[in-house]
Design an enzyme around this catalytic site. Structure first.
Site, PDB file in Angstrom:
ATOM      1  N   ARG A   1       0.838  -1.206   0.000  1.00  0.00           N
ATOM      2  CA  ARG A   1       0.000   0.000   0.000  1.00  0.00           C
ATOM      3  C   ARG A   1       0.866   1.246   0.000  1.00  0.00           C
ATOM      4  O   ARG A   1       1.950   1.258   0.577  1.00  0.00           O
ATOM      5  CB  ARG A   1      -0.793   0.126   1.302  1.00  0.00           C
ATOM      6  CG  ARG A   1      -1.725  -0.903   1.698  1.00  0.00           C
ATOM      7  CD  ARG A   1      -2.549  -0.397   2.887  1.00  0.00           C
ATOM      8  NE  ARG A   1      -3.073   0.934   2.610  1.00  0.00           N
ATOM      9  CZ  ARG A   1      -3.178   1.901   3.511  1.00  0.00           C
ATOM     10  NH1 ARG A   1      -2.811   1.701   4.759  1.00  0.00           N
ATOM     11  NH2 ARG A   1      -3.647   3.097   3.169  1.00  0.00           N
ATOM     12  N   HIS A   2       0.319   2.329  -0.529  1.00  0.00           N
ATOM     13  CA  HIS A   2       0.920   3.626  -0.267  1.00  0.00           C
ATOM     14  C   HIS A   2       0.580   4.009   1.165  1.00  0.00           C
ATOM     15  O   HIS A   2      -0.530   3.777   1.621  1.00  0.00           O
ATOM     16  CB  HIS A   2       0.357   4.670  -1.234  1.00  0.00           C
ATOM     17  CG  HIS A   2       1.129   5.960  -1.197  1.00  0.00           C
ATOM     18  ND1 HIS A   2       0.973   6.883  -0.203  1.00  0.00           N
ATOM     19  CD2 HIS A   2       2.092   6.436  -2.015  1.00  0.00           C
ATOM     20  CE1 HIS A   2       1.798   7.904  -0.426  1.00  0.00           C
ATOM     21  NE2 HIS A   2       2.495   7.653  -1.523  1.00  0.00           N
ATOM     22  N   PRO A   3       1.518   4.597   1.902  1.00  0.00           N
ATOM     23  CA  PRO A   3       1.239   4.854   3.326  1.00  0.00           C
ATOM     24  C   PRO A   3       0.184   5.925   3.584  1.00  0.00           C
ATOM     25  O   PRO A   3      -0.404   5.940   4.659  1.00  0.00           O
ATOM     26  CB  PRO A   3       2.604   5.284   3.879  1.00  0.00           C
ATOM     27  CG  PRO A   3       3.409   5.701   2.696  1.00  0.00           C
ATOM     28  CD  PRO A   3       2.903   4.883   1.552  1.00  0.00           C
TER      29      PRO A   3
END
Lengths: 382, 382
Positions: free
Chosen positions: B227-229
């Protein structure tokens, strides 16, 4: 002291990351960067978390030192200002979807005709040619489609994203190279060029080892966790208080490692050569950890470093930002706010150059349209 | 058609990856690159797997198009040849441990005195200054110490290495930028500069998001898997036949995604804004997968692409090398052997530039000392 790009002016129509990263580097090298932003919202990342005092620290981290003017490129008066800026600029940089600049009447053909000296740098998801040119992309899409995710992560588990946004950043870096090369040529010939960099292309360009493997074996490599796929030992090891890295890249280093760990393995046929060590990597890891688990990371890093073996800790970003070597290299700089106070930290300029300034601070990331007056006066002065 | 760096000569003392990657880019941009290698062994990577017809495909992938001469820089006659080369070169590039060039009598001070126009590019593990300047480093050491491993991998599992050798390659790319910027300045002033790039510094320089987060929150981020944070949804999703990526980077794209998936979530307060979606990311992932598991990746990628949503497959390197967009962009080139046959594949030049050639082949990676006669004749011609 003169910055190498002193005197060059960059007209920066970019937003989010790939383009702004490119113009940040040009700014750090001494160019004057003028951000031309859409009125009201500006660069999307002005609204990206995390925030400090109501402003995006993310935006500040990559837009420090730039100037901002808000222009509506569909408005006649604003277009006139933009065209004055084009007269003065050495480079225009944009990361719109292909076709947007053409619809505004500022495509490469028109610009090149009107401003032959201008260098035009574009970065986009898939480039300005090919069947998918018009598709939208974000970092994650090109990390996935471009192959790097397929070799990152643990064996037999789902692939993971590279934590840094290398889909954007690598492309921004290739664009910087292209712009500088085109300027070298332009300064001799007087003729600008267009550079067209794709985020997808840029991912393939960093897979040198995987490309060579795939070519020779006909089979794509998979992820290999925390190991190098074809050098052993070149991975993480457990000490009594956590993980650290040993990278013994050749036989001589492996010999030194065996001496430092008091492990009589250097002449063992299972480990005497790198191919043999790769073959027996799991066994070797256990033999090494049977020793390293007995003491702390600090102990082993000190001991192996003294023996000349490449080793080091796994640091989180807070630790990196306090690392004495990083600090000695001025790699953490203060981004000032409008009142001259230290407001944010950002990564410093990794390109250290003789006779070029390497300041410990950066002037503020601009407010949207925050330099309008100054820019208009500069245009008037001709 | 003229390559932008046509006419520039690079004296290339580099080995392994960071330095050779830099000079490969300069070669792709049209510079003449002369590899000066130690006699007998040459560049270490000549012995790196994988091999084809007894030659390293790894070496070929990053040394195509360069010339080679073997010189022992401790031998008087060879030093005389080397100094003739220095007279003719625009740039010297090296990635020895700091101090090696000084011991040979070719440190920056001496070279700058004797050849004031020469640009000197150096890349090393930790740079030419700071407490750890003399320590050895490999890619893995700086990936670990520089922070990128700490944000790459799955939560609550050990960190993993980025599958591409970005510890080396990013540093090589910054060196390329520094060299080009210094040449721009040198062409005006006649005075060369030294560029000193560290692999460790270069890692911090690509952590823009993590640096901003750490600065504002005081806490370093951990790994966030696929995931993108801080953007949701921006991750991998399961379809009936495997994983694919959706990157809906803003509210408008999320709305379109809800319509395309027939999921009435766009007005749901749990998902209406990006912060809310980040908060409820795990729930959202399940709601989306409850739909996407019902059909294939190809189905969803086609459907979401038609709706304008950034999406794509996770491809392995073999698939990337056959991707129609990659092929349309000439991003897979043939490296020829000495007989003109297509021997290896390599990544093409991602810097596409108007009026610059973008050949579909590369001349061979040189045999060790393979261009001695040609290089000596060129020196004689003055």
């Amino acid at each position: 002291m003169t910055a190498p790009l002193a005197g060059y002016t960059i007209l920066d129509l970019t937003h989010v990351l790939a383009g702004p990263y490119c113009t940040m580097t040009l700014s750090d090298l001494g160019a004057k960067v003028i951000k031309v932003e859409p009125p009201e919202t500006g660069d999307d990342t002005r609204a990206f978390p995390p925030f400090k005092d109501g402003k995006s620290a993310y935006f500040a981290a990559i837009n420090h030192g730039k100037k901002s003017i808000a222009l509506n490129l569909k408005d006649a008066a604003d277009r006139a200002v933009f065209e004055q800026l084009l007269e003065r600029a050495d480079v225009i940089v944009e990361n719109y979807r292909p076709g947007v600049m053409e619809r505004l009447g500022y495509g490469w053909e028109e610009l090149h005709m009107a401003y032959p000296r201008l260098v035009y740098g574009a970065v986009s998801g898939f480039g300005h040619s090919g069947p998918d040119a018009k598709r939208p992309a974000y970092d994650m899409v090109v990390q996935a489609r471009g192959g790097v995710m397929s070799i990152t992560g643990e064996k037999d588990r789902d692939p993971v994203r590279v934590g840094a946004s290398i889909g954007d950043i690598i492309a921004g870096m290739f664009l910087t190279q292209g712009i500088l090369a085109a300027l070298l040529d332009r300064d001799k010939t007087g003729i600008g060029r267009k550079i067209d960099v794709a985020m997808l292309d840029s991912q393939l360009a960093i897979l040198e080892h995987a490309v060579a493997l795939t070519t020779v074996t006909g089979k794509a490599p998979g992820p290999s966790g925390a190991r190098h796929p074809s050098i052993t030992p070149f991975e993480t090891f457990h000490a009594s208080d956590g993980l650290f890295v040993i990278a013994a890249g050749n036989d001589k280093l492996f010999e030194k490692l065996c001496i430092a760990l008091n492990l009589p393995l250097a002449d063992d046929p299972r480990f005497a050569t790198n191919p043999a060590r790769c073959e027996n990597a799991r066994l070797l890891k256990r033999l090494i950890e049977a020793v390293t688990l007995d003491n702390t990371r600090a102990h082993w890093i000190a001991k192996l470093t003294a023996a000349g073996i490449p080793t080091g800790p796994i640091q989180n970003v807070e630790q990196v930002m306090k690392d004495p070597q990083i600090l000695a290299r001025n790699m953490v700089v203060d981004v000032l706010d409008k009142n001259g106070r230290q407001a944010y930290k950002a990564a410093g300029n990794p390109i250290k150059m003789t006779d070029a300034p390497d300041p410990t601070t950066r002037s503020p990331a601009p407010d949207l349209d925050g330099n309008r007056g100054e820019i208009l006066r500069w245009l008037d002065e001709g």
